[in-house]
Design an enzyme around this catalytic site. Structure first.
Site, PDB file in Angstrom:
ATOM      1  N   GLY A 586       0.824  -1.195   0.000  1.00  0.00           N
ATOM      2  CA  GLY A 586       0.000   0.000   0.000  1.00  0.00           C
ATOM      3  C   GLY A 586       0.860   1.247   0.000  1.00  0.00           C
ATOM      4  N   GLU A 587       0.307   2.314  -0.563  1.00  0.00           N
ATOM      5  CA  GLU A 587       1.068   3.559  -0.663  1.00  0.00           C
ATOM      6  C   GLU A 587       1.401   4.097   0.729  1.00  0.00           C
ATOM      7  OE1 GLU A 587       0.842   7.845  -3.026  1.00  0.00           O
ATOM      8  OE2 GLU A 587      -0.543   6.223  -3.476  1.00  0.00           O
ATOM      9  N   GLY A 588       2.654   4.449   0.914  1.00  0.00           N
ATOM     10  CA  GLY A 588       3.134   4.942   2.194  1.00  0.00           C
ATOM     11  C   GLY A 588       3.898   3.906   2.994  1.00  0.00           C
TER      12      GLY A 588
END
Length: 682
Positions: A586-588
């Site tokens: 996931g982004e981050g």
């Protein structure tokens, strides 16, 4: 700005009341300020007056510019009228302006008309405007005609300008009393003590019993508020999104669970998300986010100095390799050649879905489940945030409409999203955050980011849109083709539309990318570095460069994650990924996974001593020769420190001996006996 809801402000006060210092403290956080000086030069022999003017000039920050209007009283109204919406002006003061107005050199003049012209300029000002004026109406009536003319003209000016301004403050003995409108309970103000600069003093006093962030301008804690979604043209818009007294989501502090347990479903509106939130005043009170904004740049000198300093440190190998970029970036953004490791980190998780073909292959409700999971301290992002001792803030963005059929977001909601993101960055900076990690989760976000990248960099959608992977780990090429078609149709629909930043956000980007763009701009304005990770963050960086080119210099990209769109954006923005972990959490999450490594590089750069051979102190290097080198008096320098103690072996390097050649040929030649031709030396 420090008071809710004002755009133009009049600051009144008596002589030496602190009115100028108070006015300067209100605009101390503005990226650029134009200081409009109205006072005449005065008598050259009046050294006391010259000293006062010099003190005013010395108090102004170096980033401020000064404009003199003493030559013409009508010039002040012209300066205010022509100032742009992204400018901040401070006029000090109207007493000097009235002095020039009554100067016989400017007579005969219609003083009343000139004052009315100034009030009209203030009322229609597009810039943020703070005016300072002395209040002499509380003293005795002057005994001279000229003195009475001055008090009458100044009183008329103060009344006209106060009527035109949004707010009026009266400073008495260093204490500010708000006359128009009454100040909110949490907006108490003090004047910086004499001799301090505006940057060294906050413009708002801490209110006892509030959160520490409130003392830095976050406002008082509000009662718990639910955030229901309202249906607007098919989009879910969070309540109060973009409103003046906007409610910002709570900052959570995840804690890693020692023993994993079974997951329990969380109902919307319960748990941490329903806890009290913080309220921020409107940023900049009328700030217009538009192309060409002049925001701060990182320091030009400390970054290269920090990298050059690494070559002098006592390291056993060649150095930090690509992590030298981290040291240079941190040094430039912190303004020091010995940067500190980032100790206060906040993760901004932006949740916003995209309808239509952009979300093909996404499981309905999955992104909302991820956001709820993060709020509850579960999931990869929350666990990594806990390991890095980082705060976590989940931000709801409006759901974007299908881009293949029409705009993703109305223009007014784009403006609101930009302001909302700016406020989030300001909230983080006021709370003492030193590093932002920009994360996102939302169905169709990658396709929307690909559309933005195609519009800003001229890329073909299939080349920047990653493959669609199902929950079972299988590649869904049918869904990928639907996404490509949606992006293609959106680009065809907007082929004749303007390619300005806000137009791209409205037509293609949607709420999450617009909000992320606002975060980057606000972070740039507050000199706050940002770790990018994923398509939403890099798409926002592509858009933000057209609004403020300085924004990309405050961004660091730890990893491209194997995503083609992120690779291309990094190349266009000049951002070099540091690692290649290829995590897909996931982004981050990748940025948080790499953060300990980045911190380690900064720790080494800040704590390692200078190498002894370059003058550094090393207590374990043995006795030093008179010339400062280690080793014995023969001049040999013991770089490693071995062989100097009584119980350690001597690693003195032996003399070099040329190896014996293999095969026929001369080996040694006697020094005393000449060699005859045809004779082989013994």
């Amino acid at each position: 700005m420090s008071v809710d809801g004002w755009h133009t402000l009049l600051v009144l006060g008596g002589i030496r009341s602190g009115k100028s210092e108070f006015a300067e403290s209100l605009v101390a956080d503005a990226p650029t300020v134009r200081y409009v000086a109205t006072a005449p030069a005065g008598d050259p022999e009046d050294t006391e007056w010259a000293t006062r003017l010099a003190a005013h000039r010395a108090r102004r920050p170096g980033s401020w510019t000064t404009e003199e209007t003493a030559a013409d009283p009508g010039r002040l109204a012209e300066v205010i009228t022509t100032a742009g919406p992204n400018e901040t002006l401070i006029v000090d003061d109207l007493g000097g302006w009235v002095t020039v107005l009554l100067d016989p050199a400017h007579q005969p003049a219609d003083d009343t008309a000139t004052i009315a012209e100034l009030a009209t300029a203030v009322r229609s000002s597009e810039a943020r405007l703070v005016l300072v004026s002395p209040e002499v109406g509380l003293s005795l009536v002057p005994s001279t005609p000229l003195g009475r003319a001055f008090t009458d003209a100044l009183g008329a000016t103060n009344r006209a300008v106060a009527d035109a301004c949004d707010a009026v403050a009266l400073v008495v003995a260093g204490q500010a009393a708000w006359l128009k409108p009454a100040a909110p309970a949490h907006a108490a103000h003090t004047v910086p003590p004499a001799g301090t600069s505006p940057e060294a003093e906050p413009s708002r006093a801490a209110t006892p019993g509030t959160d520490p962030g409130a003392a830095a301008g976050l406002g008082a804690a509000r009662a718990p508020e639910a955030m229901p979604a309202e249906a607007t043209s098919g989009r879910a818009v969070p309540a109060d999104f973009g409103a003046g007294d906007v409610t910002l989501p709570e900052v959570l502090t995840p804690a890693a669970a020692p023993v994993p347990g079974p997951a329990t479903p969380e109902a919307p509106g319960t748990g941490d998300w329903a806890a009290p939130t913080m309220a921020l005043p409107m940023i900049a009170t009328g700030l217009v986010i538009q192309p060409g904004m002049e925001l701060p740049m990182p320091d030009d000198y400390t970054g290269p100095q920090a990298v050059d300093r690494l070559a002098t440190l006592d390291v056993p190998g060649a150095g930090l390799g690509v992590l030298e970029q981290v040291v240079g970036f941190a040094a430039a953004t912190q303004g020091t050649s010995i940067p500190r490791p980032w100790d206060a980190v906040r993760v901004l998780l932006i949740h916003g879905d995209h309808a239509g073909g952009a979300s093909a292959g996404a499981v309905p409700g999955e992104s909302a489940r991820r956001a709820r999971q993060a709020r509850a301290g579960r999931g990869a992002l929350a666990r990594l945030a806990a390991e890095n001792r980082a705060d976590l803030q989940i931000v709801e963005a409006p759901t974007s409409a299908p881009i293949e059929y029409g705009p993703a977001l109305p223009a007014d909601e784009v403006e609101a999203a930009l302001r909302y993101g700016w406020r989030l960055a300001e909230q983080a900076a006021d709370a003492g955050v030193r590093l932002l990690v920009l994360a996102a989760c939302g169905a169709g976000a990658e396709a929307a980011a690909a559309a933005v990248l195609a519009a800003t960099a001229g890329a073909e959608p299939p080349t920047v849109l990653g493959r669609v992977v199902t929950e079972q780990g299988e590649i869904d090429d049918a869904a990928w083709m639907v996404r490509c078609a949606a992006v293609r149709d959106a680009l065809h629909r907007t082929r004749r539309s303007p390619r300005e930043a806000k137009d791209i956000l409205a037509e293609l980007g949607g709420g999450d990318i617009a909000l992320a763009t606002g975060v980057l701009l606000g972070a740039t304005a507050r000199r706050l570095p940002v770790l990018l990770d994923g398509p939403v963050g890099t798409a926002a960086a592509m858009v933000s460069r057209d609004l403020a080119g300085q924004a990309r210099h405050w961004c660091l990209l730890p990893d491209h994650g194997g995503r083609p769109g992120v690779r291309l954006a990094a190349d266009v923005l000049g951002l070099t990924p540091l690692v290649d972990l290829r995590l897909d959490l996931g982004e981050g999450a990748t940025a948080l996974a790499a953060l300990p490594l980045l911190r380690s590089a900064l720790t080494l750069a800040a704590t390692l001593p200078v190498h002894p051979s370059l003058g550094g102190d090393d207590s374990d290097s043995g006795d030093r020769n008179s010339d400062g080198t280690g080793g014995d008096d023969s001049g040999n320098s013991d770089r490693t420190g071995y062989g100097t103690g009584p119980d350690e072996p001597d690693f003195t390097e032996p003399d070099f001996t040329e190896p014996e050649p293999a095969g026929p040929g001369p080996t040694t030649i006697g020094s005393d006996e000449p060699v005859s031709p045809g004779r082989r030396a013994d």
